[in-house]
Scaffold this motif. Structure first.
Motif, mmCIF file in Angstrom:
data_model
loop_
_atom_site.group_PDB
_atom_site.id
_atom_site.type_symbol
_atom_site.label_atom_id
_atom_site.label_comp_id
_atom_site.label_asym_id
_atom_site.label_seq_id
_atom_site.Cartn_x
_atom_site.Cartn_y
_atom_site.Cartn_z
ATOM 1 N N GLY A 76 0.638 -1.255 0.169
ATOM 2 C CA GLY A 76 -0.253 -0.037 0.184
ATOM 3 C C GLY A 76 0.692 1.364 -0.182
ATOM 4 O O GLY A 76 0.169 2.187 -0.090
ATOM 5 N N SER A 77 2.076 1.223 0.246
ATOM 6 C CA SER A 77 2.953 2.243 0.010
ATOM 7 C C SER A 77 3.283 2.610 -1.453
ATOM 8 O O SER A 77 2.661 2.109 -2.445
ATOM 9 C CB SER A 77 4.500 2.081 0.540
ATOM 10 N N ARG A 78 3.919 3.722 -1.636
ATOM 11 C CA ARG A 78 3.959 4.720 -2.998
ATOM 12 C C ARG A 78 5.312 5.221 -3.042
ATOM 13 O O ARG A 78 5.912 5.556 -2.059
ATOM 14 C CB ARG A 78 2.851 5.501 -3.237
ATOM 15 N N GLY A 132 7.965 5.236 10.747
ATOM 16 C CA GLY A 132 7.812 3.987 10.176
ATOM 17 C C GLY A 132 9.206 3.907 9.091
ATOM 18 O O GLY A 132 10.268 4.693 9.438
ATOM 19 N N ILE A 133 9.090 3.155 8.307
ATOM 20 C CA ILE A 133 10.297 2.966 7.325
ATOM 21 C C ILE A 133 9.958 2.997 6.032
ATOM 22 O O ILE A 133 8.757 2.894 5.358
ATOM 23 C CB ILE A 133 10.968 1.585 7.507
ATOM 24 N N ALA A 171 7.173 4.988 0.333
ATOM 25 C CA ALA A 171 6.886 4.995 1.851
ATOM 26 C C ALA A 171 5.334 5.185 1.804
ATOM 27 O O ALA A 171 4.589 5.315 0.736
ATOM 28 C CB ALA A 171 7.528 6.340 2.631
ATOM 29 N N HIS A 172 4.749 5.097 3.125
ATOM 30 C CA HIS A 172 3.227 5.170 3.216
ATOM 31 C C HIS A 172 3.153 6.923 3.276
ATOM 32 O O HIS A 172 3.764 7.500 4.027
ATOM 33 C CB HIS A 172 2.634 4.606 4.602
ATOM 34 N N SER A 188 3.646 12.807 5.081
ATOM 35 C CA SER A 188 3.062 13.993 5.624
ATOM 36 C C SER A 188 3.619 14.692 6.796
ATOM 37 O O SER A 188 3.522 15.817 7.065
ATOM 38 C CB SER A 188 1.558 13.941 5.582
ATOM 39 N N ARG A 189 4.024 13.969 7.581
ATOM 40 C CA ARG A 189 4.813 14.410 8.888
ATOM 41 C C ARG A 189 6.190 14.380 9.110
ATOM 42 O O ARG A 189 6.863 14.528 9.996
ATOM 43 C CB ARG A 189 4.015 13.729 10.104
ATOM 44 N N LEU A 190 6.662 13.998 7.977
ATOM 45 C CA LEU A 190 8.315 13.598 7.789
ATOM 46 C C LEU A 190 8.922 14.942 8.114
ATOM 47 O O LEU A 190 8.896 15.951 7.195
ATOM 48 C CB LEU A 190 8.735 13.161 6.353
ATOM 49 N N ALA A 191 9.960 14.851 8.808
ATOM 50 C CA ALA A 191 10.944 15.844 8.981
ATOM 51 C C ALA A 191 12.310 15.584 9.082
ATOM 52 O O ALA A 191 13.155 16.254 8.870
ATOM 53 C CB ALA A 191 10.593 16.665 10.444
#
Length: 315
Positions: A224-226, A266-267, A283-284, A289-292
């Motif tokens: 389900g990741s892209r 996550g990874i 990644a999902h 959307s919250r990646l820093a």
């Protein structure tokens, strides 16, 4: 204080069916002893029954309403979270499978083994243990890797024990293989050591089976990741320098995805640079959307695995 009762020298071991596994009757004595301690660490070689025992022990404690935390440090064969991470779960009822447990928190190690990354491994063990305590758990049960042979493994295990300071060590042995690790605790009354025989019902897996299982866990996790495009200017980077990202060796590397508080969301999988100040990561979407902070790990998925997952297309 070492307890040789669990060497099977006193009394006959009776086994009963439970949790789709023949549980040695001697295991049922241990939950009562664990209640005296804040932290219990489980040691043993590969395929010694550590994960099954942790599942049994934490389920028995949860059955009594005791808040329990499970810290999974078996980074290569992770039960809580994907491989290359440590995981924390907080079961509040007995469970039959680790897959039934929501993941409370992850720590990204970035490798499939702690070898060569032991300092970060000790830091991750301390972080998840502290987080479990902060969540109000009364008992913390810590599973460890099967890496026990050689000086580096001994130093790593002892450093982890020093950092975690457990009241109880449960050690699964076949033939005194853990003696080098346990020797400092033999006569230390502050730490109780229980030595258990390895159950004959534990299935021994080949290296090929373990590698296949790990690849399957990666595949299930990434379902389900892209492919996501990320702008480097908006990201902090760890594990690699920006000028290294164009290196072909990074293709397929596992990456840790962290938020602004450095919590591991996550990874993902590094797919390469785009040449316009962006990179591509499988990644999902909710993690991106919250990646820093993006942490580039040392572990990588081989091309055949990426193709099988549909992450790469055949040329």
């Amino acid at each position: 204080m070492s307890d040789e009762l669990f060497q099977g020298k006193k009394g006959r071991v009776v086994e009963v069916w439970s949790m789709e596994f023949i549980v040695p009757a001697e295991w049922y004595i241990i939950p009562e002893r664990v209640k005296k301690y804040r932290t219990a660490v489980v040691l043993g070689g590969t395929d010694s029954g550590k994960s099954t025992f942790v599942r049994f022990l934490s389920s028995e404690l949860a059955k009594e309403g005791i808040p329990v935390g499970i810290v999974d440090l078996d980074v290569g064969q992770s039960d809580i979270g994907p491989p290359a991470t440590f995981g924390l779960a907080l079961p509040r009822a007995p469970f039959r499978s680790y897959g039934d447990l929501p993941v409370e928190s992850l720590f990204f190690l970035g490798t499939k083994t702690p070898w060569g990354n032991t300092l970060r491994g000790v830091a991750g063990a301390a972080r998840l243990s502290a987080l479990s305590a902060a969540r109000g758990t009364r008992c913390i049960v810590i599973n460890t890797t099967g890496w026990i042979y050689g000086r580096s493994a001994k130093v790593y295990k002892q450093a982890k024990l020093e950092m975690l300071n457990p009241g109880l060590i449960v050690a699964f042995q076949r033939d005194r293989e853990l003696d080098p690790v346990l020797l400092p605790y033999r006569h230390v009354t502050a730490t109780e050591v229980l030595i258990l025989p390895v159950s004959p019902h534990i299935k021994v897996r080949s290296m090929e089976m373990r590698m296949r299982t790990r690849a399957e866990k990666f595949s299930r996790y990434l379902e389900g990741s892209r492919a996501c495009t990320l702008r480097l200017s908006s990201l902090a980077l760890a594990g690699a320098h920006r000028d290294e990202l164009s290196c072909e060796d990074l293709l397929g590397r596992i990456v840790g995805l962290h938020d602004k508080e450095r919590n591991c969301l996550g990874i993902g999988v590094f797919l390469g640079t785009r040449g316009d100040g962006t990179i591509a990561v499988q990644a999902h979407g909710d993690h991106v959307s919250r990646l820093a902070l993006l942490h580039v790990g040392r572990a990588r998925l081989e091309e055949e695995n990426l193709l099988a997952m549909g992450i790469l297309r055949p040329q």
